[in-house]
Design a protein around this motif. Structure first.
Motif, short mmCIF file in Angstrom:
data_model
loop_
_atom_site.label_atom_id
_atom_site.label_comp_id
_atom_site.label_asym_id
_atom_site.label_seq_id
_atom_site.Cartn_x
_atom_site.Cartn_y
_atom_site.Cartn_z
N PRO A 179 2.07 3.51 -5.12
CA PRO A 179 0.83 4.29 -5.55
C PRO A 179 0.33 3.45 -6.66
O PRO A 179 -0.77 3.58 -7.27
CB PRO A 179 1.06 5.67 -5.59
CG PRO A 179 2.60 5.82 -5.74
CD PRO A 179 3.13 4.69 -4.91
N LEU A 221 0.99 -1.17 0.04
CA LEU A 221 -0.12 0.26 -0.07
C LEU A 221 1.05 1.46 0.09
O LEU A 221 0.29 2.42 -0.19
CB LEU A 221 -0.97 -0.11 1.20
CG LEU A 221 -2.16 -0.94 0.85
CD1 LEU A 221 -2.45 -1.81 2.02
CD2 LEU A 221 -3.29 -0.34 0.32
N SER A 222 2.27 1.20 0.02
CA SER A 222 3.08 2.38 0.08
C SER A 222 3.29 2.79 -1.50
O SER A 222 3.91 3.70 -1.91
CB SER A 222 4.49 2.08 0.99
OG SER A 222 5.23 1.04 0.19
N LYS A 267 -6.92 -1.29 4.52
CA LYS A 267 -7.80 -0.32 4.24
C LYS A 267 -9.12 -1.21 4.00
O LYS A 267 -9.22 -2.31 3.41
CB LYS A 267 -7.66 0.47 2.95
CG LYS A 267 -6.44 1.04 2.91
CD LYS A 267 -6.50 2.44 3.81
CE LYS A 267 -5.16 3.45 3.80
NZ LYS A 267 -4.75 3.60 5.17
N SER A 326 -3.17 -0.31 -4.08
CA SER A 326 -3.40 1.10 -3.80
C SER A 326 -4.31 1.75 -5.01
O SER A 326 -5.23 2.69 -4.55
CB SER A 326 -2.15 1.95 -4.31
OG SER A 326 -1.13 1.39 -3.14
N LYS A 327 -4.37 1.07 -6.10
CA LYS A 327 -5.16 1.81 -7.35
C LYS A 327 -6.71 1.48 -6.63
O LYS A 327 -7.83 2.30 -6.97
CB LYS A 327 -5.13 1.12 -8.61
CG LYS A 327 -3.79 1.79 -9.22
CD LYS A 327 -3.61 0.91 -10.57
CE LYS A 327 -2.31 1.31 -11.09
NZ LYS A 327 -1.84 0.12 -12.41
#
Lengths: 250, 289
Positions: free
Chosen positions: A181, A178-179, A208, A186-187
């Motif tokens: 992008p 998740l770091s 998340k 992350s998307k």
């Protein structure tokens, strides 16, 4: 050291889709199975067939009913919860022995079980209930993100992800960095508006949650309705006779 | 929070024990010989007994020495250091007084400071937890130290100072309870923020992950005694403050003084029981409690 790293090279974590989760508990079973048979102390069950069974789990599924502010019927959501591998993990800094730590290389929060004195303070410090003391081994157990799967070259590549993610039949669980992008997770978070649990606790969780998608709005009338024969308002035939007769008697 | 007897005994006994050691370190009263031996023995028995009681709470007490390693980040580790240092310095100070009749005042002051520091570190273990709004408050450090000081004065026989301070302690305790209620009710962590579903509407826990209890519900969602909280608060203040003050205002007798100490001890134990039983951990929200 139980001080937190100022920076981690990766932030591995989970993205959990509350829109898709069907509440089948398959991830719970897969997690318990893998983590009982592999790394660390097994996840015990005590009095499993007795009156008060109790056991340690690293992942549990709650269910919540939400009454929408906009009216309409209540909605039901299944809510998987495991360690969120927080950037500012309060469970790590409270540990008196250094057993609890966050890895610099991938951000996973782990417990070194041979250093754990079983004081339980880390479980008190965690707002999410992600840590449970094993009832038999008396050491603190928590999600390892299946650290013994994700880097395990003895496993086929598709199995190198946490057991819960691998097993989910609905595709409600996603694993990644998740770091970064550009990573798929992350998307997904950016696209669906992924959110943190208890942001006010200041833990900066890595995991998340994706919110439920808005419900479809079903139109009140059918577009073909104007072309259809009107439905008879008055009962006909036998029912019509019955209706009239009953009205006379009444 | 589950009121574990071992932790309640620890915080009650060691609080009073370190309080007495603080007073002895400061020279209230200046004792020597056998009298000194008995005073110090009581102080060490309470403080040390409390520490031993605390190890019963551990899953692996045989690894307890490892808890000295993380003093840079952990209050529990700092407590271990402060307790060991206080016992060592006060032990030396006491041995010199008892066996050689030599009082090194500065050693006593350092020992007194370390004793109070130990009580402070104990309180910080609770105060640091944002997950328990009732503890994440100014009152635990202030009250833990106040109870130690007043209890120490009481046991050290410093009656003239102890009586007004007991009354002040009672007032402080009531103010703290009221403000803790306010803090807990004003907590911005709710089931809505815990699930993130509050943006849709009103969230209600529908079903637990399982029908039985678990470590979290046993340890952190304790709720048996909250309904008796008001009664227990009154009992606690009567035992810790009112009874000792009345007994101390009567013409002095050793038996009355002993009763005052015993009553105060019982009152503090009740207060500590409430400290845990009333505290609500935010994880209980997930379980609809």
């Amino acid at each position: 050291m139980t001080s937190l790293p100022t920076h981690t090279e990766k932030s591995l974590g989970l993205v959990i889709d509350l829109d898709t989760c069907v509440g089948c508990h398959a991830c719970v079973t897969a997690c318990k199975g893998w983590n009982t048979e592999n790394y660390g102390a097994p996840l015990a069950d005590v009095d499993a067939y007795g009156a008060e069974p109790v056991g340690s789990f690293l992942n549990r599924i709650h269910s919540y009913e939400v009454q929408p502010d906009t009216g309409g019927p209540a909605q039901l959501f299944h809510f998987p919860k495991s360690c969120l591998h927080c950037a500012d993990a309060p469970c790590v800094t409270v540990c008196p022995t250094g057993a609890s730590y966050k890895r610099v290389e991938d951000g996973i929060v782990l417990v070194n079980e041979s250093d754990c004195i079983g004081c339980g303070l880390c479980a008190w410090a965690c707002p999410y209930g992600a840590r449970e003391m094993d009832p038999s081994e008396k050491v603190m157990k928590k999600c390892t993100l299946c650290v013994d799967r994700i880097y395990n070259e003895n496993l086929p590549e598709e199995d190198r992800q946490p057991a819960c993610v691998r097993t989910c039949p609905a595709g409600a669980r996603h694993f990644g960095d998740l770091s970064d992008p550009e990573s798929d997770v992350s998307k997904l978070v950016a696209e669906r508006g992924g959110f943190d649990l208890m942001p006010e606790q200041g833990t900066a969780p890595v995991n998340k949650y994706l919110p439920p998608r808005p419900k479809d709005e079903v139109p009140e009338f059918d577009v073909l309705a104007p072309y259809l024969e009107p439905v008879a308002e008055e009962p006909q035939g036998f029912l019509g006779w019955l209706d009239k007769t009953l009205e006379r008697i009444g | 929070m589950h009121p574990a007897p071992s932790i309640i005994m620890f915080s009650t006994l060691s609080g009073l024990g370190f309080g007495l050691l603080t007073m002895l370190g400061l020279g209230f009263p200046e004792v020597s010989g056998w009298v000194a031996f008995i005073f110090f023995a009581i102080g060490f028995a309470l403080a040390g007994g409390g520490l031993i009681s605390a190890t019963f709470h551990l899953g692996h007490p045989e690894r307890a020495l490892k808890s000295f390693t993380q003093w840079r980040s952990s209050w529990l580790s700092r407590e271990a250091w402060a307790a060991a240092a206080a016992m060592a310095v006060m032990g030396l100070y006491a041995a010199l007084i008892i066996f050689t009749d030599t009082r090194i005042a500065i050693l006593g002051w350092i020992g007194a400071a370390l004793s109070l520091l130990t009580v402070f570190t104990t309180s910080m273990i609770y105060t640091q937890l944002k997950t328990v709004p009732r503890w994440n408050h100014w009152s635990p450090p202030v009250l833990f130290m106040a109870y130690a000081i007043v209890g120490g004065l009481l046991m050290a026989g410093q009656v003239t100072v102890a009586v007004p301070l007991l009354v002040a302690l009672g007032v402080l305790q009531v103010v703290a309870w009221v403000d803790q209620d306010r803090k807990e009710n004003a907590s911005d962590t709710t089931l809505a923020t815990a699930t993130g579903l509050g943006t849709i509407g009103t969230v209600k826990a529908f079903e637990s992950p399982h029908t039985g209890g678990n470590y979290l519900t046993h340890e952190m969602a304790f709720r048996v005694a909250r309904k008796h909280a008001q009664t227990l608060k009154i009992i606690s203040v009567i035992l810790a403050v009112v009874v000792p003050v009345i007994l101390l205002l009567l013409p002095f007798h050793h038996l009355l003084a002993l009763l005052a100490v015993v009553s105060h001890f019982a009152g503090v134990a009740a207060q500590r029981w409430l400290f845990f039983a009333e505290a609500k951990h935010v994880v209980s929200l997930y379980y609809g409690r």
